[in-house]
Structures are given as C-alpha cells and as structure tokens.
Design a protein around this motif. Sequence first.
Motif, PDB file in Angstrom:
ATOM      1  N   ARG A  25       0.844  -1.188   0.000  1.00  0.00           N
ATOM      2  CA  ARG A  25       0.000   0.000   0.000  1.00  0.00           C
ATOM      3  C   ARG A  25       0.888   1.250   0.000  1.00  0.00           C
ATOM      4  NH1 ARG A  25      -4.480   1.675   4.595  1.00  0.00           N
ATOM      5  NH2 ARG A  25      -5.020   3.709   3.716  1.00  0.00           N
ATOM      6  N   TRP A  26       0.484   2.261  -0.750  1.00  0.00           N
ATOM      7  CA  TRP A  26       1.241   3.504  -0.858  1.00  0.00           C
ATOM      8  C   TRP A  26       0.692   4.530   0.121  1.00  0.00           C
ATOM      9  CZ3 TRP A  26       5.494   5.779  -1.894  1.00  0.00           C
ATOM     10  CH2 TRP A  26       5.556   7.151  -2.172  1.00  0.00           C
ATOM     11  N   LEU A  27       1.569   5.122   0.935  1.00  0.00           N
ATOM     12  CA  LEU A  27       1.193   6.191   1.854  1.00  0.00           C
ATOM     13  C   LEU A  27       1.980   7.445   1.503  1.00  0.00           C
ATOM     14  CD1 LEU A  27       1.163   4.393   5.340  1.00  0.00           C
ATOM     15  CD2 LEU A  27      -0.754   4.778   3.791  1.00  0.00           C
ATOM     16  N   SER A  28       1.292   8.578   1.450  1.00  0.00           N
ATOM     17  CA  SER A  28       1.973   9.841   1.167  1.00  0.00           C
ATOM     18  C   SER A  28       1.310  10.961   1.950  1.00  0.00           C
ATOM     19  CB  SER A  28       1.923  10.170  -0.330  1.00  0.00           C
ATOM     20  OG  SER A  28       2.421  11.472  -0.576  1.00  0.00           O
ATOM     21  N   ALA A  29       2.091  11.645   2.765  1.00  0.00           N
ATOM     22  CA  ALA A  29       1.561  12.763   3.542  1.00  0.00           C
ATOM     23  C   ALA A  29       1.132  13.909   2.642  1.00  0.00           C
ATOM     24  CB  ALA A  29       2.614  13.250   4.529  1.00  0.00           C
ATOM     25  N   ASN A  30       1.757  14.033   1.458  1.00  0.00           N
ATOM     26  CA  ASN A  30       1.449  15.124   0.537  1.00  0.00           C
ATOM     27  C   ASN A  30       0.546  14.686  -0.604  1.00  0.00           C
ATOM     28  OD1 ASN A  30       3.068  16.988   1.929  1.00  0.00           O
ATOM     29  ND2 ASN A  30       4.898  16.159   0.964  1.00  0.00           N
ATOM     30  N   ALA A 135       2.560  -4.625   8.324  1.00  0.00           N
ATOM     31  CA  ALA A 135       1.189  -4.235   8.656  1.00  0.00           C
ATOM     32  C   ALA A 135       1.051  -3.591  10.028  1.00  0.00           C
ATOM     33  CB  ALA A 135       0.273  -5.456   8.562  1.00  0.00           C
ATOM     34  N   ASP A 136       2.034  -3.783  10.898  1.00  0.00           N
ATOM     35  CA  ASP A 136       2.019  -3.171  12.228  1.00  0.00           C
ATOM     36  C   ASP A 136       2.966  -1.978  12.306  1.00  0.00           C
ATOM     37  OD1 ASP A 136       0.179  -5.001  13.383  1.00  0.00           O
ATOM     38  OD2 ASP A 136       1.785  -6.485  13.516  1.00  0.00           O
ATOM     39  N   TYR A 137       3.333  -1.433  11.145  1.00  0.00           N
ATOM     40  CA  TYR A 137       4.272  -0.302  11.070  1.00  0.00           C
ATOM     41  C   TYR A 137       5.601  -0.656  11.734  1.00  0.00           C
ATOM     42  CZ  TYR A 137       0.464   2.769   9.527  1.00  0.00           C
ATOM     43  OH  TYR A 137      -0.555   3.357   8.833  1.00  0.00           O
ATOM     44  N   VAL A 138       6.096  -1.821  11.416  1.00  0.00           N
ATOM     45  CA  VAL A 138       7.397  -2.250  11.926  1.00  0.00           C
ATOM     46  C   VAL A 138       8.370  -2.340  10.765  1.00  0.00           C
ATOM     47  CG1 VAL A 138       8.692  -4.121  13.018  1.00  0.00           C
ATOM     48  CG2 VAL A 138       6.417  -3.499  13.878  1.00  0.00           C
ATOM     49  N   SER A 139       9.547  -1.760  10.936  1.00  0.00           N
ATOM     50  CA  SER A 139      10.592  -1.841   9.922  1.00  0.00           C
ATOM     51  C   SER A 139      11.556  -2.967  10.264  1.00  0.00           C
ATOM     52  CB  SER A 139      11.356  -0.514   9.848  1.00  0.00           C
ATOM     53  OG  SER A 139      12.497  -0.643   9.021  1.00  0.00           O
ATOM     54  N   GLY A 156      -3.185   6.084  10.466  1.00  0.00           N
ATOM     55  CA  GLY A 156      -4.263   5.159  10.780  1.00  0.00           C
ATOM     56  C   GLY A 156      -3.847   3.704  10.610  1.00  0.00           C
ATOM     57  N   GLU A 157      -4.801   2.789  10.742  1.00  0.00           N
ATOM     58  CA  GLU A 157      -4.507   1.362  10.650  1.00  0.00           C
ATOM     59  C   GLU A 157      -4.278   0.943   9.206  1.00  0.00           C
ATOM     60  OE1 GLU A 157      -7.418  -0.994  12.569  1.00  0.00           O
ATOM     61  OE2 GLU A 157      -7.165  -0.049  14.542  1.00  0.00           O
ATOM     62  N   LEU A 158      -3.432  -0.079   9.036  1.00  0.00           N
ATOM     63  CA  LEU A 158      -3.119  -0.591   7.701  1.00  0.00           C
ATOM     64  C   LEU A 158      -3.986  -1.783   7.306  1.00  0.00           C
ATOM     65  CD1 LEU A 158       0.782  -0.434   7.603  1.00  0.00           C
ATOM     66  CD2 LEU A 158      -0.821   0.885   6.217  1.00  0.00           C
ATOM     67  N   ASN A 159      -4.669  -2.386   8.264  1.00  0.00           N
ATOM     68  CA  ASN A 159      -5.532  -3.530   7.974  1.00  0.00           C
ATOM     69  C   ASN A 159      -4.761  -4.691   7.347  1.00  0.00           C
ATOM     70  OD1 ASN A 159      -7.840  -2.165   8.941  1.00  0.00           O
ATOM     71  ND2 ASN A 159      -8.107  -1.143   6.967  1.00  0.00           N
TER      72      ASN A 159
END
Length: 403
Positions: A25-30, A135-139, A156-159
């Motif tokens: 999934r792509w996330l972008s603050a802008n 999925a848990d925002y872990v690198s 928010g959540e990534l599901n």
Amino acid sequence: MLVTEKQYVQWLEKENGKETLRHARWLSANNHQPPERIVVVDDTTTADEAYRLACAGTSMLWRGDFHNGRQLLQAINRRIERTNERSEQRKRKKAANKNKSESDHNQLPNLFHQQRQMQAQRSRLLSRLLLELDADYVSKLRRAPDVNAACMAAFGELNDEPCLLSLRDLQGALGAAQWRKKGVTIENLGLSIYPHYGVFAPTRNEYVQLLLDAPLPKACDVAYDIGTGTGLLAIILAQRGVGQVIATDLNPRAIACARDNFERQELSNIQLQQTDLFPTDAPPANLIICNPPWLPAKPSSPLEYAVYDANSTMLRGFLQGARQHLSEKGEVWLILSDLAEHLQLRTREELLGWFVDAGLTVKYRLDTKPKHGRSQDENDPLFAARSSEVTSLWCLVSTSYEP
C-alpha cells in the motif's frame, strides 16, 4: 490529510537470486502519486548516485541500515542545497546587471515564486527515498526505531497489509509525535499547546499578545473562532471570560487536536463544529475571530493550507460572511500579517476594499513585529520583505455600527 482511496505500488526485487514482483500500500503525507520506477538501494549506494537517481525521477527503496538511510537523505539534501545556491548566484549575477531598485523591489514576487518552486522541487527529490513497513508499522531494517505509535497517529490502521512511504514522511510523523508529546510553549499564557499530525503548530505566536491587549466587546457572551486549528485562539477567548466559544474547522484532524487541547485545559465552555467557516444553528456572535492563512498562493501539501490561501479564498469568504453572523454591536478580530503586501502578492488597497465590500469598517488596529529567525536573516532571499513584516489585529465592525 491522506487520500481516503487506497493506492498501491509494485516493484521488482531479487529474492533468493530470482526477481520477484512485490507490492504494498502507498502512503503519502502530501498525496503524491505512487512512484512509477523503483530501484532497491542499500549501504553501498553513494550519495551522488542516489542524487542522480532522484533527479531522474527514480524512487529508491532503502534496504540498508536505518540510520545510514537518514544520513543518505541528509547527503541528498546537501546536494540539493548546493545546486540551489549555484542557481541563486547565477540569478543574483544576472540581477546585478539590472537597475538595483528594480532588483530589490520589482523582483520580490518573482523571488517568492522561485523560492516556492525550489521548495517543491526539494520536497519531490527528498521524497524519493522510500521505506517498507509491515502491517504493524514495523521496519525490518537494522537499528530501526519503534515507529508504530507515530504512524498510527499519522496514517491510521493498515488492515494487515504492508506499506511503502518516503523516509521524509516517516520523519514528519516522528517529529509530529514529539510535538504532540512535548507541546509548544505559549509564554504569554503560561501554557503549552499540543499539535497533532497534520495540524499547523503555533510556533509563531507573536500575535498572542495582541489578543490579550485588545479590549473585549461589552457583554461578550458568544464568540466564534473560525479555522481554530490547534484551538489556541479559542482557549485565549475562554480564559478571558467569554461565556460561550464556538470553534470551527473543516479539517477533522484539527477538530480532534483542538478537542485534546481544550480537555487538557479543562475548558467546558467551548463548542466544536466541523464545518467550512461559520457555525450552523449558533446564536449571533459578539466577537468573531480568525487567523487565516497569510499568503495568497496555492498550497502544495495539506499542511500548507494553514499558510497559503490561493486567491485569498478563505480570507475573502470569511470577510463576506462575517457581518451576517455578528450581533448588533459585535466585532471581528482579523489576525493578519502584511507579508503578502511586501511580497507584492496583495495590496493594502485590496484588503481595505474587501472590508468595504463586506460592509465592515476598521474600528482600530494593533500591530506587532515578528520575532522568528528568518526575519533577522540577511541571507534570506526574501529578507527585504520579511524584515518589514508587521502582524496586525484588525478590529472590524459593521458599517452601521453605533457605539
């Protein structure tokens, strides 16, 4: 705010000697579109190579040590700065051949737009260094910090799906988490304001003293704070004894942020409405206050909506609607910098004309000078405008007002 529609990105990556098609999934603050070209890079990638890839429009998925990735981003930024400095030197040399007064005065609008273009270009280049989180925002990178809480607050959540985002956006989320934890001290009030991700932090708050110095209208029972943001102005009104304060904002993040700050101050006389400009089903206001974006230019990111107001749309909409929401002897307090005038993006005559068109007249004005660093930095290309800036509280009343 992030776009609500999910977007995905895919790339090829070698696994066990074979190229595998990956996606996330792509996330972008802008709200940048997903990258079209992605190459995998690591600790062996040089800063010059990364800079060339970024300039060519190629995004880079970082698979090296987390802290080395941060250093690579800083190195790319230094190369951007050197390129911009050389560009500035060429422009100054060209301007030196022209009439000096023309260079100092008539070139200000061009300088402003050039600065905006360089900022946008810097943002695009720096956003091309990417990270993958599960999925848990872990690198899974070496020495990666715990970013779960900061990312949950920001995105928010990534599901149950992994994501790709720029390292710069992740740094923004981590920085916002620190602001929210530590707060911004408002010395005039002896309190701190806690910004949320995506809500503009009140780090420039020289106007607070203007709000404390301005005399409240007589019998000030109801006040509106239009575009409340963090809720700072509403807090000032509540602390000054206004019986009912109605704070509005269109941004749901701002509503949540303001509510958090009101609860921290244990204020129960402030009502929040998520709406565009003026509240609905509200009594006429004895006082309407607004601190709109100060510069008439197009925002390039969601956070910039607090700074830039294309065609002064919010400012003019606020002025046009204020009078019909005022009580008979109500006042409008408009907090506005004149930086746009010094940059020749708006004239004082235009502003005064908008007051007249809205059926408002100036009762008085309070002024203050900025204290931020850039107003003192003679190396800033816009120093001539910034050093002359004045922030004002305009007290406006209906043209039919009788004391």
